[in-house]
Design a protein around this motif. Structure first.
Motif, mmCIF file in Angstrom:
data_model
loop_
_atom_site.group_PDB
_atom_site.id
_atom_site.type_symbol
_atom_site.label_atom_id
_atom_site.label_comp_id
_atom_site.label_asym_id
_atom_site.label_seq_id
_atom_site.Cartn_x
_atom_site.Cartn_y
_atom_site.Cartn_z
ATOM 1 N N ALA A 68 7.386 3.134 -2.112
ATOM 2 C CA ALA A 68 7.412 2.767 -3.522
ATOM 3 C C ALA A 68 8.773 2.230 -3.946
ATOM 4 C CB ALA A 68 7.043 3.981 -4.376
ATOM 5 N N LEU A 69 9.829 2.634 -3.240
ATOM 6 C CA LEU A 69 11.174 2.169 -3.573
ATOM 7 C C LEU A 69 11.472 0.770 -3.045
ATOM 8 C CD1 LEU A 69 13.175 5.447 -2.838
ATOM 9 C CD2 LEU A 69 13.044 4.299 -5.060
ATOM 10 N N LEU A 70 10.952 0.447 -1.881
ATOM 11 C CA LEU A 70 11.308 -0.812 -1.218
ATOM 12 C C LEU A 70 11.039 -2.072 -2.053
ATOM 13 C CD1 LEU A 70 10.231 0.015 2.447
ATOM 14 C CD2 LEU A 70 12.552 -0.508 1.654
ATOM 15 N N PRO A 71 9.939 -2.162 -2.797
ATOM 16 C CA PRO A 71 9.707 -3.393 -3.552
ATOM 17 C C PRO A 71 10.664 -3.617 -4.714
ATOM 18 C CG PRO A 71 7.677 -2.114 -3.283
ATOM 19 C CD PRO A 71 8.806 -1.229 -2.900
ATOM 20 N N VAL A 72 11.307 -2.548 -5.211
ATOM 21 C CA VAL A 72 12.107 -2.686 -6.431
ATOM 22 C C VAL A 72 13.612 -2.634 -6.170
ATOM 23 C CG1 VAL A 72 10.284 -1.760 -7.893
ATOM 24 C CG2 VAL A 72 11.964 -0.206 -6.912
ATOM 25 N N ALA A 73 14.045 -2.146 -5.006
ATOM 26 C CA ALA A 73 15.473 -2.007 -4.707
ATOM 27 C C ALA A 73 15.935 -3.092 -3.737
ATOM 28 C CB ALA A 73 15.746 -0.630 -4.106
ATOM 29 N N ALA A 74 17.233 -3.355 -3.760
ATOM 30 C CA ALA A 74 17.785 -4.312 -2.805
ATOM 31 C C ALA A 74 17.739 -3.741 -1.385
ATOM 32 C CB ALA A 74 19.223 -4.651 -3.179
ATOM 33 N N ARG A 93 0.847 -1.188 0.000
ATOM 34 C CA ARG A 93 0.000 0.000 0.000
ATOM 35 C C ARG A 93 0.881 1.236 0.000
ATOM 36 N NH1 ARG A 93 -3.042 -0.106 5.236
ATOM 37 N NH2 ARG A 93 -3.656 1.975 4.547
ATOM 38 N N LEU A 94 0.463 2.220 -0.765
ATOM 39 C CA LEU A 94 1.174 3.492 -0.795
ATOM 40 C C LEU A 94 0.334 4.549 -0.094
ATOM 41 C CD1 LEU A 94 2.573 3.407 -4.445
ATOM 42 C CD2 LEU A 94 3.693 2.679 -2.328
ATOM 43 N N LEU A 95 0.969 5.634 0.264
ATOM 44 C CA LEU A 95 0.290 6.654 1.059
ATOM 45 C C LEU A 95 -0.559 7.574 0.193
ATOM 46 C CD1 LEU A 95 3.145 7.716 3.516
ATOM 47 C CD2 LEU A 95 1.475 5.859 3.753
#
Length: 290
Positions: A72-78, A11-13
């Motif tokens: 939004a960054l956490l799912p795509v970055a290490a 979920r995003l804010l």
């Protein structure tokens, strides 16, 4: 499924989330800290997409605030290393991630610090910078991060539209100046889109823009500080010819003219006409002081 939630990520804010989180820390956004929080999930998705972040990237995010972009960054970055100067926001961010993206909480590090004073970060060196930068410190923070962390290969920053125009300006344009040249020392800089005011809370009185920077080698092996000294001198009196503007830097008008001619630069030209490579050649032939 809620409107701010997708099957591909947490979920995003949205607007209500941001206001609730702000109330939980008794936050009243201030202009002094440039606190304008993104309340539109589509905007942060767009930022991450344009940034080109992938699973091998360690992303440093400056000024995560309430966590809109972080989520939004956490799912795509290490890994995401969030640098936040506000102690209450820094303390609250891990809880927000644990609430909205519990499976990704292990990818987050929060560093409570002024980004201008950061000299090292936990874990592997960052490879990308993605940030909604406070308008009043955007350029110095960006340049500091590029200088401090040479492993940063890409940066995607959201800044005030006027700042975006200056960063991405080409020689000869009205907006070309010190930020344009210094950013070009580190990277190829380009506009990456505009952002309207309505996606922020509180609504700022300016529009914003996205700027993409892709790291490249400096144009010369001349010391960076020497090149930046020439840039600063040239634009301190931008209406003057370089022969006059660099008088103090060279020691005299005659010495400035000699240095400019040695560098292949017309002494009657002005700073806004030169590329970063031109400034580097000038720095390389600085006359010895007597």
């Amino acid at each position: 499924m809620k409107s701010n939630e997708t099957s591909a990520g947490p979920r995003l804010l949205g607007s209500a989330d941001v206001r609730r989180l702000a109330a939980s820390v008794d936050l009243r956004p201030t202009k002094t800290l440039g606190q304008n929080f993104v309340i539109d999930p589509n905007t942060v998705r767009r930022i991450v997409r344009v940034a080109g972040v992938g699973p091998a990237d360690v992303v440093v995010e400056v000024g995560p605030g309430l966590g809109s972009l972080t989520l939004a960054l956490l799912p795509v970055a290490a890994r995401v290393v969030a640098v936040e100067v506000d102690p209450e926001l820094a303390a609250r961010l891990p809880s927000t991630v644990a609430e909205y993206a519990p499976d990704l909480a292990g990818r987050l590090d929060v560093v409570r610090a002024d980004a201008m004073r950061v000299s090292e970060l936990p874990g592997p060196d960052p490879t990308a910078l993605v940030a909604n930068l406070p308008y009043n410190v955007a350029v110095p923070v960006l340049l500091h991060m590029l200088e401090t962390f040479p492993g940063l290969r890409r940066a995607l920053v959201m800044v005030q539209k006027e700042v975006a125009d200056r960063l991405a300006a080409e020689p000869g344009s009205r907006t070309y100046g010190v930020p344009s040249v210094k950013a070009a020392w580190y990277a190829a800089v380009s506009h990456a889109g505009s952002v309207g005011r309505s996606v922020f809370w509180p609504v700022p009185n300016v529009d914003s823009g996205l700027v993409l920077l892709e790291r490249r080698e400096p144009p010369t092996d001349v010391d960076r500080s020497a090149v930046f000294a020439v840039i600063d001198a040239a634009f301190a009196q931008r209406r003057k010819t370089l022969r006059a503007a660099l008088k103090g830097w060279a020691g005299s008008s005659a010495a400035a003219e000699d240095a400019l001619r040695s560098a292949g630069v017309d002494p009657s030209s002005r700073g806004e006409q030169l590329t970063v490579a031109d400034f580097a050649r000038i720095a390389a032939v600085r006359p010895a002081r007597r």
